[in-house]
Scaffold this active site. Structure first.
Site, PDB file in Angstrom:
ATOM      1  N   GLU A 138       5.947  15.653 -64.671  1.00 51.27           N
ATOM      2  CA  GLU A 138       7.150  15.991 -63.904  1.00 51.27           C
ATOM      3  C   GLU A 138       8.265  15.015 -64.281  1.00 51.27           C
ATOM      4  O   GLU A 138       8.025  13.807 -64.442  1.00 51.27           O
ATOM      5  CB  GLU A 138       6.843  15.897 -62.415  1.00 51.27           C
ATOM      6  CG  GLU A 138       8.031  16.148 -61.501  1.00 51.27           C
ATOM      7  CD  GLU A 138       7.735  15.781 -60.053  1.00 51.27           C
ATOM      8  OE1 GLU A 138       8.295  16.438 -59.158  1.00 51.27           O
ATOM      9  OE2 GLU A 138       6.943  14.838 -59.827  1.00 51.27           O
ATOM     10  N   LYS A 161       9.144  24.603 -58.789  1.00 46.34           N
ATOM     11  CA  LYS A 161       8.427  23.982 -57.674  1.00 46.34           C
ATOM     12  C   LYS A 161       8.789  24.680 -56.366  1.00 46.34           C
ATOM     13  O   LYS A 161       9.965  24.780 -56.009  1.00 46.34           O
ATOM     14  CB  LYS A 161       8.787  22.502 -57.611  1.00 46.34           C
ATOM     15  CG  LYS A 161       7.894  21.647 -56.741  1.00 46.34           C
ATOM     16  CD  LYS A 161       8.265  20.175 -56.920  1.00 46.34           C
ATOM     17  CE  LYS A 161       7.348  19.246 -56.180  1.00 46.34           C
ATOM     18  NZ  LYS A 161       7.730  17.824 -56.391  1.00 46.34           N
ATOM     19  N   CYS A 193       3.175  17.736 -58.626  1.00 40.17           N
ATOM     20  CA  CYS A 193       3.244  16.514 -57.822  1.00 40.17           C
ATOM     21  C   CYS A 193       3.041  16.767 -56.327  1.00 40.17           C
ATOM     22  O   CYS A 193       1.921  16.904 -55.859  1.00 40.17           O
ATOM     23  CB  CYS A 193       4.561  15.799 -58.094  1.00 40.17           C
ATOM     24  SG  CYS A 193       4.542  14.037 -57.669  1.00 40.17           S
TER      25      CYS A 193
END
Length: 637
Positions: free
Chosen positions: A354, A419, A469
């Site tokens: 990321e 995301k 993440c």
């Protein structure tokens, strides 16, 4: 003046107003004479007020010594054992998580907590207090990596808010402790608080879910059956059942010493609970072990993860955006050189972390050119973690998506995963008008918005599930990817704003996901810890923290769906409903909030005979005495 002094004294404001406001003479005109500033014998009103205030402050010390401290000590003395046990349980629960990884400590922690919450002296408010204390002792040492970077106030605030949820559990546990089989309902109540904490506020904070402290323990295979909620339930159930057995045996021992004969202790239900957890773990362990060993006829692929590193840790790493991108390009070129030299196998695809490129490659041709160079050198598509501008936004209100984009060496940018679960206070600031006044670090929050994605991208024709993440700590993210066809999971992360302890804790989430969904997991971090994890939770390879490195490993593509993948969300809801139902049953069982007889109330309002009302009162008194006689800590087991 005297009347005013008496009124203040009756209202409890001051013991003697004249000590604070001295008497002042008034002349015939009604004016207050002002003393001469040069007259030493006539101090000013301000000076006399200051002297009076000092005299009052001088009384605080004796009041604390003579009244407050003795009362506090008197209140704490009978609770000292329970407070000590609660503090010990919080520390043990924290020790079950990385980097300590004492998985067994969680079982002991819940055994101690169950003992505290089943004591007769522990009332509902006390249950909340003990649970809140456990939460503070647990979360403060679990989350210190927050304070290292943004100060103590955000760390303490987050730990305090998180501690409210174990406090809720303590309250619920006191409500259900007299139900038959109370260890089962304790575990269900814990499932309720974990679900609540994973949902609110601002989308929830699952960090600290008990299951993620069990990655090195023998009960980890249970997540394959029901996901993290089932594993957390099993640990709480084990600890509570051990306490139930111990309490029953001690009680039976004391009774048998006084009586010639006695019935054996009632340990059937807790013993069954312990056996059920053990048998379920043993039953599912062979399948998990076989999957982790690579048994089966699934096709194999070679994957790589690149950890380029950042110039320095901290919130300002983003100021070195081009340096971070260059680091990942450089490490990928080193991997390509090793592949061409024959010292490393050729990967089918490569995973970057990321924020490997915090520069939008679609809007900045120089960044896109660097990715072309890296992909062309390695001869394989790269899953690039980057930041993309949301189009058609005004300059004064920008917005971005945290995106993983498949960069093909021939065609360039391709499929992408935006995301979907963004991090509050990191990637966006909730309630900005409020939080900007609390901390200067609030201005550092980003302007990211959640995207729309299936959770799956295709690299070299391989369906790869992506959870970026923050997403990995939520059960629904990886589950959605696998349900949508992912045969391997990629979990890029960016821990450059935190330390190694945080990275170790996040790696525990990745291990649980591997076992839960029976998938190999490739973790790529900007600074570490990057790893390749097998479906049994074992690490095939890993990097050190805060250094450039790459990993190349051969993994299997898997298509089977585990029970947790299929029905894990349903089981979670079943546990929540069971816990809430147990609480209502406990309230009824305890006689709390009993509704009075409407007919008697109506008769009383209409002037019913006193005998009828007294009968009702007497029945209520008998009910209270019966409840007190039974005691809150001796529920049937």
């Amino acid at each position: 003046m005297a009347d005013r002094e008496r009124r203040f004294s009756r209202r409890g404001r001051f013991d003697d107003v004249t000590e604070i406001i001295p008497a002042v003479d008034v002349d015939d005109t009604g004016d207050v004479p002002i003393p001469d500033a040069d007259d030493d014998e006539s101090p000013s009103v301000a000076a006399r007020l200051g002297a009076a205030a000092r005299r009052q402050l001088g009384k605080v010390g004796p009041i604390l010594r003579e009244r407050v401290l003795p009362k506090t000590a008197k209140a704490l003395r009978p609770r000292a054992t329970r407070l000590g046990a609660t503090i010990a349980s919080g520390l043990l629960l924290c020790a079950s998580f990385p980097p300590t990884d004492w998985w067994w400590a969680a079982v002991v922690a819940f055994a101690l907590l169950a003992w505290v919450l089943t004591r007769a002296a522990t009332r509902p408010v006390g249950g909340f207090g003990y649970g809140f204390l456990l939460g503070l002792v647990f979360y403060l040492p679990l989350l210190p990596w927050i304070a290292m970077l943004v100060g103590a106030i955000p760390w303490i605030a987050l730990a305090t808010v998180s501690a409210v949820f174990p406090g809720i559990f303590g309250l619920l546990a006191v409500a259900v402790r007299r139900l038959p089989g109370w260890p089962v309902w304790f575990a269900a109540a814990w499932a309720v608080q974990e679900w609540l904490k994973s949902s609110v506020p601002f989308g929830g904070f699952p960090w600290g879910v008990v299951a993620f402290g069990q990655t090195s323990g023998p009960f980890l295979p249970l997540v394959r059956l029901g996901g993290p909620p089932l594993l957390s339930l099993a640990i709480v159930l084990l600890g509570s059942s051990l306490t139930a057995i111990a309490v029953e045996i001690v009680s039976w021992w004391h009774k048998s010493r006084r009586l010639a004969a006695d019935t054996p202790p009632a340990v059937l239900v807790p013993a069954i609970c312990i056996c059920a957890v053990l048998f379920a773990s043993v039953a599912v362990w062979p399948a998990v072990r076989r999957s982790g060993a690579g048994a089966g006829d699934e096709p194999t692929v070679t994957v790589a993860a690149v950890q380029g590193n950042v110039p320095r840790l901290g919130l300002d790493f983003n100021s070195q955006r081009r340096a971070v991108l260059d680091n990942h390009v450089r490490e990928t070129l080193r991997l390509a050189d090793d592949v061409h030299a024959g010292s490393a196998p050729q990967p089918q695809f490569v995973v970057w972390p990321e924020d490997a490129s915090d520069i939008d490659p679609l809007a900045n041709p120089d960044a896109g050119q660097q990715m072309n160079v890296a992909a062309d050198a390695i001869g394989a598509p790269i899953l690039v973690g980057t930041v993309l501008d949301v189009p058609k936004r005004p300059p004064d209100d920008p917005a971005y998506t945290n995106t993983v984009i498949v960069w093909n060496p021939v065609t360039g940018p391709g499929e992408r995963h935006d995301k979907q679960i963004v991090q509050p206070f990191g990637e966006y600031l909730p309630w900005p008008g409020f939080f900007r006044h609390l901390s200067r670090y609030a201005e550092w929050a980003g302007h990211f918005v959640p995207g729309q994605s299936s959770g799956v991208v295709h690299a070299a024709g391989i369906p790869v599930g992506v959870a970026t993440c923050w997403e990995v700590i939520f059960d629904r993210a990886a589950r959605e990817s696998v349900r949508n066809g992912a045969q391997i999971l990629a979990m890029p992360s960016n821990n450059a704003t935190f330390n190694q302890a945080m990275s170790e804790q996040q790696l525990a989430f990745d291990k649980v996901r591997a076992v839960e969904h029976d998938r190999y997991v490739v973790v790529a971090g900007t600074v570490g810890i990057s790893a390749v994890i097998a479906p049994d939770g074992g690490e095939l390879e890993r990097t050190a923290f805060f250094q450039p490195a790459y990993l190349v490993s051969q993994v299997r593509l898997k298509t089977a769906l585990t029970p947790a993948t299929r029905w894990g969300d349903i089981l979670g809801w079943v546990l929540v409903v069971a816990g809430i139902g147990a609480v209502f049953a406990g309230i009824l069982h305890n006689g709390w909030f009993m509704r009075p007889n409407r007919r008697r109330l109506r008769s009383a309002k209409q002037g019913a005979p006193a005998a009828d009302r007294s009968d009702h009162d007497t029945a209520a008194e008998h009910h209270g005495r019966d409840a007190a006689r039974r005691g809150p800590d001796r529920g049937a087991i």
